[in-house]
Structure formats: C-alpha cells, structure tokens
Design a protein around this motif. Sequence first.
Motif, PDB file in Angstrom:
ATOM      1  N   UNK A  59       0.825  -1.205   0.000  1.00 10.34           N
ATOM      2  CA  UNK A  59       0.000   0.000   0.000  1.00 10.34           C
ATOM      3  C   UNK A  59       0.862   1.259   0.000  1.00 10.34           C
ATOM      4  N   UNK A  60       1.868   1.266   0.852  1.00  6.29           N
ATOM      5  CA  UNK A  60       2.738   2.445   0.924  1.00  6.29           C
ATOM      6  C   UNK A  60       3.462   2.683  -0.398  1.00  6.29           C
ATOM      7  N   UNK A  61       3.874   1.623  -1.051  1.00  7.12           N
ATOM      8  CA  UNK A  61       4.537   1.753  -2.360  1.00  7.12           C
ATOM      9  C   UNK A  61       3.586   2.395  -3.373  1.00  7.12           C
ATOM     10  N   UNK A  62       2.361   1.888  -3.435  1.00  8.68           N
ATOM     11  CA  UNK A  62       1.374   2.439  -4.365  1.00  8.68           C
ATOM     12  C   UNK A  62       1.050   3.894  -4.041  1.00  8.68           C
ATOM     13  N   UNK A  63       0.819   4.188  -2.776  1.00  9.22           N
ATOM     14  CA  UNK A  63       0.456   5.548  -2.359  1.00  9.22           C
ATOM     15  C   UNK A  63       1.596   6.512  -2.643  1.00  9.22           C
ATOM     16  N   UNK A  64       2.816   6.105  -2.329  1.00 11.97           N
ATOM     17  CA  UNK A  64       3.976   6.970  -2.588  1.00 11.97           C
ATOM     18  C   UNK A  64       4.092   7.265  -4.086  1.00 11.97           C
ATOM     19  N   UNK A  96      -2.365  13.729 -13.396  1.00  2.80           N
ATOM     20  CA  UNK A  96      -1.546  12.606 -13.863  1.00  2.80           C
ATOM     21  C   UNK A  96      -2.171  11.275 -13.450  1.00  2.80           C
ATOM     22  N   UNK A  97      -1.953  10.276 -14.287  1.00  2.04           N
ATOM     23  CA  UNK A  97      -2.516   8.952 -14.037  1.00  2.04           C
ATOM     24  C   UNK A  97      -1.433   7.892 -14.211  1.00  2.04           C
ATOM     25  N   UNK A  98      -1.432   6.921 -13.326  1.00  4.84           N
ATOM     26  CA  UNK A  98      -0.512   5.789 -13.417  1.00  4.84           C
ATOM     27  C   UNK A  98      -1.218   4.697 -14.222  1.00  4.84           C
ATOM     28  N   UNK A  99      -0.501   4.012 -15.136  1.00  6.92           N
ATOM     29  CA  UNK A  99      -1.156   3.010 -15.992  1.00  6.92           C
ATOM     30  C   UNK A  99      -1.859   1.876 -15.234  1.00  6.92           C
ATOM     31  N   UNK A 100      -1.353   1.494 -14.077  1.00  7.44           N
ATOM     32  CA  UNK A 100      -1.964   0.404 -13.317  1.00  7.44           C
ATOM     33  C   UNK A 100      -2.767   0.879 -12.107  1.00  7.44           C
ATOM     34  N   UNK A 101      -2.360   2.004 -11.518  1.00 10.28           N
ATOM     35  CA  UNK A 101      -2.973   2.461 -10.269  1.00 10.28           C
ATOM     36  C   UNK A 101      -4.021   3.550 -10.456  1.00 10.28           C
ATOM     37  N   UNK A 147      -7.847   6.831  -5.780  1.00  8.46           N
ATOM     38  CA  UNK A 147      -7.295   5.691  -5.059  1.00  8.46           C
ATOM     39  C   UNK A 147      -8.079   5.481  -3.768  1.00  8.46           C
ATOM     40  N   UNK A 148      -8.512   4.295  -3.537  1.00  9.56           N
ATOM     41  CA  UNK A 148      -9.262   3.985  -2.332  1.00  9.56           C
ATOM     42  C   UNK A 148     -10.733   4.300  -2.495  1.00  9.56           C
ATOM     43  N   UNK A 149     -11.465   4.103  -1.415  1.00 10.81           N
ATOM     44  CA  UNK A 149     -12.918   4.275  -1.445  1.00 10.81           C
ATOM     45  C   UNK A 149     -13.368   5.629  -0.921  1.00 10.81           C
ATOM     46  N   UNK A 150     -12.577   6.230  -0.039  1.00 10.82           N
ATOM     47  CA  UNK A 150     -12.949   7.539   0.458  1.00 10.82           C
ATOM     48  C   UNK A 150     -12.449   7.798   1.865  1.00 10.82           C
ATOM     49  N   UNK A 151     -12.591   9.048   2.250  1.00 12.06           N
ATOM     50  CA  UNK A 151     -12.212   9.496   3.591  1.00 12.06           C
ATOM     51  C   UNK A 151     -13.488   9.845   4.336  1.00 12.06           C
ATOM     52  N   UNK A 152     -13.611   9.378   5.568  1.00 10.22           N
ATOM     53  CA  UNK A 152     -14.749   9.752   6.391  1.00 10.22           C
ATOM     54  C   UNK A 152     -14.310   9.867   7.838  1.00 10.22           C
ATOM     55  N   UNK A 153     -15.193  10.438   8.655  1.00 10.37           N
ATOM     56  CA  UNK A 153     -14.913  10.583  10.076  1.00 10.37           C
ATOM     57  C   UNK A 153     -15.744   9.564  10.832  1.00 10.37           C
ATOM     58  N   UNK A 154     -15.103   8.819  11.704  1.00  7.80           N
ATOM     59  CA  UNK A 154     -15.768   7.819  12.529  1.00  7.80           C
ATOM     60  C   UNK A 154     -15.820   8.390  13.949  1.00  7.80           C
ATOM     61  N   UNK A 155     -16.990   8.891  14.326  1.00  8.79           N
ATOM     62  CA  UNK A 155     -17.144   9.553  15.619  1.00  8.79           C
ATOM     63  C   UNK A 155     -16.945   8.579  16.784  1.00  8.79           C
ATOM     64  N   UNK A 156     -16.498   9.117  17.897  1.00  7.75           N
ATOM     65  CA  UNK A 156     -16.324   8.338  19.128  1.00  7.75           C
ATOM     66  C   UNK A 156     -17.626   7.589  19.424  1.00  7.75           C
ATOM     67  N   UNK A 157     -17.504   6.310  19.773  1.00  6.03           N
ATOM     68  CA  UNK A 157     -18.664   5.507  20.134  1.00  6.03           C
ATOM     69  C   UNK A 157     -19.394   4.883  18.956  1.00  6.03           C
ATOM     70  N   UNK A 190      -9.403   2.052   1.964  1.00  6.36           N
ATOM     71  CA  UNK A 190      -8.808   1.721   0.674  1.00  6.36           C
ATOM     72  C   UNK A 190      -9.537   0.587  -0.024  1.00  6.36           C
ATOM     73  N   UNK A 191      -9.994  -0.390   0.748  1.00  2.73           N
ATOM     74  CA  UNK A 191     -10.747  -1.503   0.173  1.00  2.73           C
ATOM     75  C   UNK A 191     -11.741  -1.985   1.221  1.00  2.73           C
ATOM     76  N   UNK A 192     -12.748  -2.713   0.758  1.00  2.00           N
ATOM     77  CA  UNK A 192     -13.833  -3.136   1.626  1.00  2.00           C
ATOM     78  C   UNK A 192     -14.158  -4.590   1.353  1.00  2.00           C
ATOM     79  N   UNK A 193     -14.609  -5.278   2.367  1.00  2.00           N
ATOM     80  CA  UNK A 193     -15.008  -6.676   2.203  1.00  2.00           C
ATOM     81  C   UNK A 193     -13.996  -7.591   2.852  1.00  2.00           C
ATOM     82  N   UNK A 194     -13.645  -8.618   2.157  1.00  2.00           N
ATOM     83  CA  UNK A 194     -12.648  -9.543   2.677  1.00  2.00           C
ATOM     84  C   UNK A 194     -11.590  -9.775   1.624  1.00  2.00           C
ATOM     85  N   UNK A 195     -10.407  -9.278   1.807  1.00  2.00           N
ATOM     86  CA  UNK A 195      -9.983  -8.417   2.918  1.00  2.00           C
ATOM     87  C   UNK A 195     -10.313  -6.943   2.674  1.00  2.00           C
TER      88      UNK A 195
END
Length: 137
Positions: free
Chosen positions: A17-22, A34-39, A45-55, A69-74
């Motif tokens: 993941x870090x390699x791809x993100x970098x 800019x676009x990477x041919x594979x990524x 990249x990924x599914x999105x950013x959200x805030x997960x409130x306390x509780x 970044x991904x959902x489901x299994x895994x």
Amino acid sequence: MKQESCRERLNGELKDRLRDIRTLWRLYQKHPDASHPELGKFEEYGLGLDYVAKGTFQDQKRGYFRWQLSWGGPADEFRFFMDENLEAVEIEYWFLDWNDGASKTLSGDAFKLLDEIFQHLKDMGVVDAERAKALSS
C-alpha cells in the motif's frame, strides 16, 4: 491450505500500500491530473475518507478519520487520530479479513507520507467537511 492470519499478512500488505500511495502521491504532486497506468489517479485511489465519531463501534474511545482503501474480505484502511487542532498524533494501518484483523502504528517515513497527504486533504476542506457531516447525523 490454511490462510495466513491478518497479523501474518500485515507487513506485506502495508508495504504494498505504501509503495502504491507513494507512487501516486509523487505523480499527483507533479501534476494533479496525472494517471498511473496500473494504479490510476491519486484522487481515485481507495474508497474515500470519512470521520468515525467516538462511540460508533463498541468500546471505541475516540474518533478518527478513516481513509478506506478496500472493503469486504480483505479490507484495509488508514486511521488518523487527531489532537484538538486536527493535527495527526497517531496514524494506524488496519488490515481486516473475515473475523480477523491486525493493525500497525506508523512511524518514520510512513507517518510523514500519510500525514502530508492528510494535511493536503485538510487544506482542501475535505477533513472539516467530513467531520461536520459525521457529527451532524
């Protein structure tokens, strides 16, 4: 053949993941369209950013921002724990697979990379918007 546990797979998944993100982040910094041919594009990249409130989850003691970044299994995600000024004080990587999960707290270059990206999202207004959306519902 037995599937390896999330803990056994964690370091390899994080490294990939870090390699791809970098790669995508460097490309984005040179030219936002800019676009990477594979990524693809950094913004896609990924599914999105959200805030997960306390509780939100049982025994969750503090809120965090989640870059899913991904959902489901895994599934995998980065969790950003903030101070009162929305500065990252801790960033974790989580790798989750059905009824199993493992995490690692980032440090060094990995922390710097993800913090830089988070600061960029904050500067764009995404962080405040996601936090406000979560806290108003």
